[in-house]
Design an enzyme around this catalytic site. Structure first.
Site, short mmCIF file in Angstrom:
data_model
loop_
_atom_site.label_atom_id
_atom_site.label_comp_id
_atom_site.label_asym_id
_atom_site.label_seq_id
_atom_site.Cartn_x
_atom_site.Cartn_y
_atom_site.Cartn_z
N THR A 1 4.02 1.53 -9.15
CA THR A 1 4.66 0.68 -8.16
C THR A 1 5.34 -0.49 -8.87
O THR A 1 6.03 -1.28 -8.25
CB THR A 1 3.60 0.09 -7.19
OG1 THR A 1 2.55 -0.47 -7.98
CG2 THR A 1 3.03 1.15 -6.28
N THR B 1 2.78 10.85 -5.10
CA THR B 1 1.75 11.86 -5.35
C THR B 1 2.19 13.21 -4.76
O THR B 1 2.04 14.26 -5.39
CB THR B 1 0.40 11.43 -4.73
OG1 THR B 1 0.09 10.14 -5.26
CG2 THR B 1 -0.71 12.39 -5.06
N ARG C 1 3.38 7.26 4.66
CA ARG C 1 1.93 7.08 4.81
C ARG C 1 1.60 6.26 6.07
O ARG C 1 0.65 6.58 6.79
CB ARG C 1 1.34 6.39 3.57
CG ARG C 1 -0.17 6.18 3.68
CD ARG C 1 -0.77 5.61 2.42
NE ARG C 1 -0.64 6.52 1.30
CZ ARG C 1 -0.53 6.12 0.04
NH1 ARG C 1 -0.54 4.84 -0.26
NH2 ARG C 1 -0.41 7.01 -0.93
#
Ligand code: ADE
Length: 347
Positions: free
Chosen positions: A167, A74, A226
């Site tokens: 993914t 993203t 993340r």
């Protein structure tokens, strides 16, 4: 009752994004390609791809980004939009339920806009077919009427760029795959790059951090930005409550140990998966469905979320006969490796 999804969402080292941290992540997101750390091969190719389009004065061709959750797909889509000076519209495969939903999105785009579809592998087949002429000819085919008198009306669409993220590249159909001008695969990061990301983000958050502390957090961040950001946030909380707010190595270790994340980044669920494989099935091979039932996890979560990192660490093998724990996994968890095991990568 807690469902599997909540279970995954509450996990400290989950690469899946939860709703509260979306805003936090957004605030840390780099805006330019030069500020995007790691993934050097992708960056180099993407730079040429964007520069070539800019030279021709055209929008860039459609781009497919694939890789495990949390690796920055993203972020990269936003960077592409920013570098190409286009607006970005963000949606996800499962939220586009009807062809009309996609038609509305497409007709609201402008020349040079980026349409980012996350989890594009979860797009329904009928909707996917609307995308084909949109991607190839910038056209939307609308069918009017039914039966023999039905007519197709073709609407022109603006020259947009589709960025798809997935993914699960293997679930993307060949006709969709073929319509992307470029495909980039994001890999797990080197610990050194994760450390740089942690230092950069600590600076943005105006949190003082020792080099040794960022290295400690990086080691346990599963090679995933993340996860690194989430650990940084938790360690920062700990530093503010237990000390003066500065993150030192000792403090980082204390915080991470309290979160029960070991020095390789494994948490309780990873340990449960490997321990089950070792103690109940002698290390395997065992089928995915049996492993899922024995660990009380969903097959999809095992495949997409837990296994990729265990494979990356060399703790698990996917073989034609099923999943196997490797010698490294036995040793890491304090078990004696089997001597007659046919474990191709380690014995
Ligand atoms: N945040 C997420 N991914 C990143 C990356 N590759 N570099 C810098 N910050 C990031």
């Amino acid at each position: 009752m807690i469902n599997q999804n909540d279970h995954e969402q509450n996990r400290m080292v989950s690469p899946q994004e939860n709703s509260e941290e979306a805003a936090f992540e957004k605030s840390l997101r780099p805006k330019k390609l030069t500020d995007y750390i790691g993934q050097n091969k992708v960056k180099k190719n993407l730079e040429i791809f964007m520069q070539a389009a800019q030279k021709r004065g055209e929008p860039i061709e459609h781009v497919m980004l694939h890789g495990c959750p949390g690796l920055g797909k993203t972020t990269l889509a936003h960077i592409i939009a920013n570098e190409m000076s286009g607006n970005i519209k963000v949606t996800t495969g499962p939220t586009i339920e009807r062809t009309g939903d996609l038609a509305a999105i497409l007709t609201n785009l402008e020349d040079g806009d980026i349409l980012f579809i996350d989890e594009i592998h979860r797009l329904n087949k009928i909707i996917e077919e609307v995308l084909y002429p949109a991607m190839e000819d910038f056209a939307l085919d609308i069918i009017i009427g039914k039966g023999p008198s039905a007519k197709t009306l073709r609407l022109d669409l603006p020259k947009f760029t589709l960025i798809g993220a997935t993914t699960r590249m293997s679930l993307i159909s060949a006709p969709l795959r073929d319509r992307f001008g470029a495909t980039f695969k994001l890999d797990f990061y080197h610990d050194q790059d994760i450390e740089t990301i942690i230092k950069r983000n600590a600076e943005i958050l105006t949190t003082a951090i020792d080099s040794a502390a960022s290295s400690q957090i990086a080691k346990r961040a599963r090679k995933t930005p993340r996860v690194a950001n989430r650990l940084l946030k938790r360690v920062r909380d700990f530093a503010e409550v237990k000390a003066d707010g500065k993150i030192t190595e000792t403090l980082a270790k204390q915080a991470l140990n309290m979160l029960e994340i070991d020095e390789l980044g494994l948490d309780e669920i990873d340990r449960k998966i490997l321990t089950t494989l070792i103690t109940k099935f002698s290390g395997g091979p065992i089928g995915l469905n049996t492993l899922a039932a024995a660990t009380n996890e969903e097959m999809e979560s095992l495949e997409d979320v837990y296994e990729p990192f265990l494979i990356q660490l060399g703790f698990l093998n996917r073989t034609p006969r099923g999943r196997m724990a490797t010698k490294l996994a036995f040793t890491h968890l304090g078990f004696t490796p089997k001597t007659n095991q046919n474990q191709n990568n380690l014995l």
